[in-house]
Design a protein around this motif. Structure first.
Motif, PDB file in Angstrom:
ATOM      1  N   PRO A  68      39.064  54.709  -4.982  1.00  0.00           N
ATOM      2  CA  PRO A  68      40.313  54.221  -5.568  1.00  0.00           C
ATOM      3  C   PRO A  68      41.455  55.191  -5.256  1.00  0.00           C
ATOM      4  N   VAL A  69      42.466  54.701  -4.543  1.00  0.00           N
ATOM      5  CA  VAL A  69      43.626  55.513  -4.165  1.00  0.00           C
ATOM      6  C   VAL A  69      44.788  55.148  -5.090  1.00  0.00           C
ATOM      7  N   HIS A  70      45.388  56.178  -5.712  1.00  0.00           N
ATOM      8  CA  HIS A  70      46.429  55.968  -6.709  1.00  0.00           C
ATOM      9  C   HIS A  70      47.819  56.187  -6.101  1.00  0.00           C
ATOM     10  N   GLY A  71      48.782  55.419  -6.585  1.00  0.00           N
ATOM     11  CA  GLY A  71      50.157  55.587  -6.136  1.00  0.00           C
ATOM     12  C   GLY A  71      51.141  55.094  -7.172  1.00  0.00           C
ATOM     13  N   TYR A  72      52.413  55.420  -6.946  1.00  0.00           N
ATOM     14  CA  TYR A  72      53.511  54.864  -7.740  1.00  0.00           C
ATOM     15  C   TYR A  72      54.400  54.025  -6.829  1.00  0.00           C
ATOM     16  N   TYR A  73      54.750  52.851  -7.314  1.00  0.00           N
ATOM     17  CA  TYR A  73      55.625  51.932  -6.586  1.00  0.00           C
ATOM     18  C   TYR A  73      56.846  51.666  -7.445  1.00  0.00           C
ATOM     19  N   TYR A  93      50.077  68.984   2.035  1.00  0.00           N
ATOM     20  CA  TYR A  93      48.724  69.440   1.698  1.00  0.00           C
ATOM     21  C   TYR A  93      48.700  70.111   0.324  1.00  0.00           C
ATOM     22  N   THR A  94      47.708  69.771  -0.463  1.00  0.00           N
ATOM     23  CA  THR A  94      47.456  70.229  -1.846  1.00  0.00           C
ATOM     24  C   THR A  94      48.395  69.576  -2.857  1.00  0.00           C
ATOM     25  N   GLY A  95      49.251  68.648  -2.419  1.00  0.00           N
ATOM     26  CA  GLY A  95      50.183  67.995  -3.328  1.00  0.00           C
ATOM     27  C   GLY A  95      49.620  66.721  -3.929  1.00  0.00           C
ATOM     28  N   SER A  96      50.533  65.847  -4.374  1.00  0.00           N
ATOM     29  CA  SER A  96      50.140  64.581  -4.986  1.00  0.00           C
ATOM     30  C   SER A  96      51.269  63.569  -4.797  1.00  0.00           C
ATOM     31  N   LYS A  97      51.066  62.384  -5.325  1.00  0.00           N
ATOM     32  CA  LYS A  97      52.080  61.336  -5.253  1.00  0.00           C
ATOM     33  C   LYS A  97      53.340  61.697  -6.014  1.00  0.00           C
ATOM     34  N   GLY A  98      53.267  62.716  -6.875  1.00  0.00           N
ATOM     35  CA  GLY A  98      54.419  63.139  -7.654  1.00  0.00           C
ATOM     36  C   GLY A  98      54.739  62.164  -8.770  1.00  0.00           C
ATOM     37  N   HIS A 102      60.915  61.762  -8.782  1.00  0.00           N
ATOM     38  CA  HIS A 102      61.114  62.608  -7.607  1.00  0.00           C
ATOM     39  C   HIS A 102      61.765  61.852  -6.451  1.00  0.00           C
ATOM     40  N   PHE A 103      61.750  60.520  -6.517  1.00  0.00           N
ATOM     41  CA  PHE A 103      62.253  59.711  -5.410  1.00  0.00           C
ATOM     42  C   PHE A 103      63.553  58.992  -5.774  1.00  0.00           C
ATOM     43  N   ALA A 104      64.260  59.527  -6.781  1.00  0.00           N
ATOM     44  CA  ALA A 104      65.505  58.894  -7.231  1.00  0.00           C
ATOM     45  C   ALA A 104      66.535  58.808  -6.114  1.00  0.00           C
ATOM     46  N   THR A 105      66.567  59.792  -5.225  1.00  0.00           N
ATOM     47  CA  THR A 105      67.523  59.764  -4.107  1.00  0.00           C
ATOM     48  C   THR A 105      67.327  58.519  -3.250  1.00  0.00           C
ATOM     49  N   TYR A 106      66.089  58.169  -2.977  1.00  0.00           N
ATOM     50  CA  TYR A 106      65.802  56.987  -2.170  1.00  0.00           C
ATOM     51  C   TYR A 106      66.093  55.709  -2.952  1.00  0.00           C
ATOM     52  N   LEU A 107      65.703  55.703  -4.221  1.00  0.00           N
ATOM     53  CA  LEU A 107      65.927  54.519  -5.045  1.00  0.00           C
ATOM     54  C   LEU A 107      67.409  54.223  -5.188  1.00  0.00           C
ATOM     55  N   MET A 108      68.206  55.263  -5.421  1.00  0.00           N
ATOM     56  CA  MET A 108      69.642  55.062  -5.586  1.00  0.00           C
ATOM     57  C   MET A 108      70.346  54.804  -4.254  1.00  0.00           C
ATOM     58  N   SER A 109      69.621  54.947  -3.166  1.00  0.00           N
ATOM     59  CA  SER A 109      70.150  54.543  -1.861  1.00  0.00           C
ATOM     60  C   SER A 109      69.766  53.107  -1.525  1.00  0.00           C
ATOM     61  N   ILE A 116      51.831  57.671  -2.408  1.00  0.00           N
ATOM     62  CA  ILE A 116      50.392  57.679  -2.705  1.00  0.00           C
ATOM     63  C   ILE A 116      49.835  59.103  -2.756  1.00  0.00           C
ATOM     64  N   ASP A 117      48.715  59.230  -3.466  1.00  0.00           N
ATOM     65  CA  ASP A 117      47.915  60.451  -3.398  1.00  0.00           C
ATOM     66  C   ASP A 117      47.172  60.508  -2.072  1.00  0.00           C
ATOM     67  N   ILE A 118      47.069  61.700  -1.503  1.00  0.00           N
ATOM     68  CA  ILE A 118      46.106  61.937  -0.430  1.00  0.00           C
ATOM     69  C   ILE A 118      44.803  62.337  -1.093  1.00  0.00           C
TER      70      ILE A 118
END
Length: 316
Positions: A68-73, A93-98, A102-109, A116-118
């Motif tokens: 099961p791969v987890h993500g935020y959409y 590497y060693t990170g996560s989907k956050g 964290h992606f407000a810049t893209y959303l507001m664009s 997704i998580d790796i």
């Protein structure tokens, strides 16, 4: 011509000999068939966030081995559009989907985002693939004696399936899906662009998974785990290098058919310019590279504007 100018010229002419295995095409044909024929079994569930004007969902889909791969959409509903361009994001590497925030810049664009998580790293996603032939610390050496069991196969196919999921969402324009990531995520952006056909553009910041037989000897990034593995199992050197060659973006880059934005720091010891350009120079589709001569393993704070300008040029 000063030193920096000479370095530019040298790197743009840097084309090391390829290490492509003889069965590369057959391998990826088999893997892509498996990737596209197994059901995603995806579930998306509404997720509350502090952000206004957006809708966010927690998503879980299955890798080809059932992990099961987890993500935020997230969708910027504030713009009131029928559908949106979407950026599928892969972390370092060693990170996560956050967090979605964290992606407000893209959303507001005006862009939807699927991050997704790796698998196996710092997010909510585990790894059901079997461990065999030993390992060292980290994740890179899991299954590294065979490309069919290699960790890189797992994360590349997880990434391909993330793009497939995003392109199928009712809020997304499937013709305006792109991929993005830095370091490990940049490497995955290149690999997915070489192997997939369901997205329209890519951003690969300071990418790894490039010139891997050179990188294993010369860099300080995650590939050093493979060097440690070979130190422990010296008789497996040739086997490990062959396995890595199937996932080396230097060997895959000629397959890319979409516009690509790449960034590179000349003082980067994790993903050095020699490795990045070894892949970049093999790309024949429309491409641009942002070079930062005095940066290490980061393109810097101002690079985000270059990224947003590139995305806008692709989705208008």
């Amino acid at each position: 011509m000063n030193f920096i100018e000479r370095k530019f010229v040298e790197l743009h002419n840097h084309e090391p000999e390829l290490t492509t295995p003889s069965d590369m095409d057959a391998f990826w044909e088999e893997v892509l068939h498996e990737t596209r024929t197994k059901p995603l079994n995806a579930v998306r569930t509404p997720e509350e966030t502090p952000m206004l004007g957006t809708e966010t969902y927690r998503v879980v889909y299955e890798g080809i081995d059932g992990t099961p791969v987890h993500g935020y959409y997230s969708v910027p509903t504030v713009f009131g559009k029928e559908n949106y361009p979407c950026i599928v994001f892969f972390h370092g590497y060693t990170g996560s989907k956050g967090l979605p925030e964290h992606f407000a810049t893209y959303l507001m664009s005006g862009y939807a985002v699927f991050s997704i998580d790796i698998r196996g790293q710092a997010g909510d996603t585990g790894d059901l693939s079997p461990l065999q032939d030993g390992t060292t610390k980290g994740w890179v050496t899991k299954g590294i004696t065979d490309p069919r069991t290699c960790y890189y196969k797992s994360i590349v196919t997880d990434a391909l399936r993330a793009v497939d999921w995003a392109a199928g969402q009712p809020e997304v324009d499937p013709k305006r899906v792109g991929v993005s990531g830095g370091s490990q995520g940049g490497g995955l952006s290149l690999a997915v662009s070489a192997l997939g056909d369901r997205h329209a553009f890519a951003i690969a910041d300071i990418p790894n998974m490039c010139y891997m037989d050179w990188s294993i000897f010369n860099t300080t990034g995650s590939i050093t785990e493979a060097a440690q593995y070979i130190t422990k199992y010296s008789e497996r050197l040739d086997t490990v290098l062959k396995t890595l060659s199937y996932f080396d973006n230097m060997n895959l880059a000629h397959r890319i058919r979409i516009p690509v934005l790449v960034s590179v720091g000349f003082k980067d010891s994790v993903c050095p310019p020699e490795a990045v350009f070894a892949a970049y120079n093999r790309i024949t589709s429309p491409k641009q590279i942002e070079m930062y001569p005095f940066n290490g393993h980061t393109p810097g704070d101002k690079h985000i504007r270059k990224v947003l300008e590139f995305i806008r040029s692709q989705v208008q």
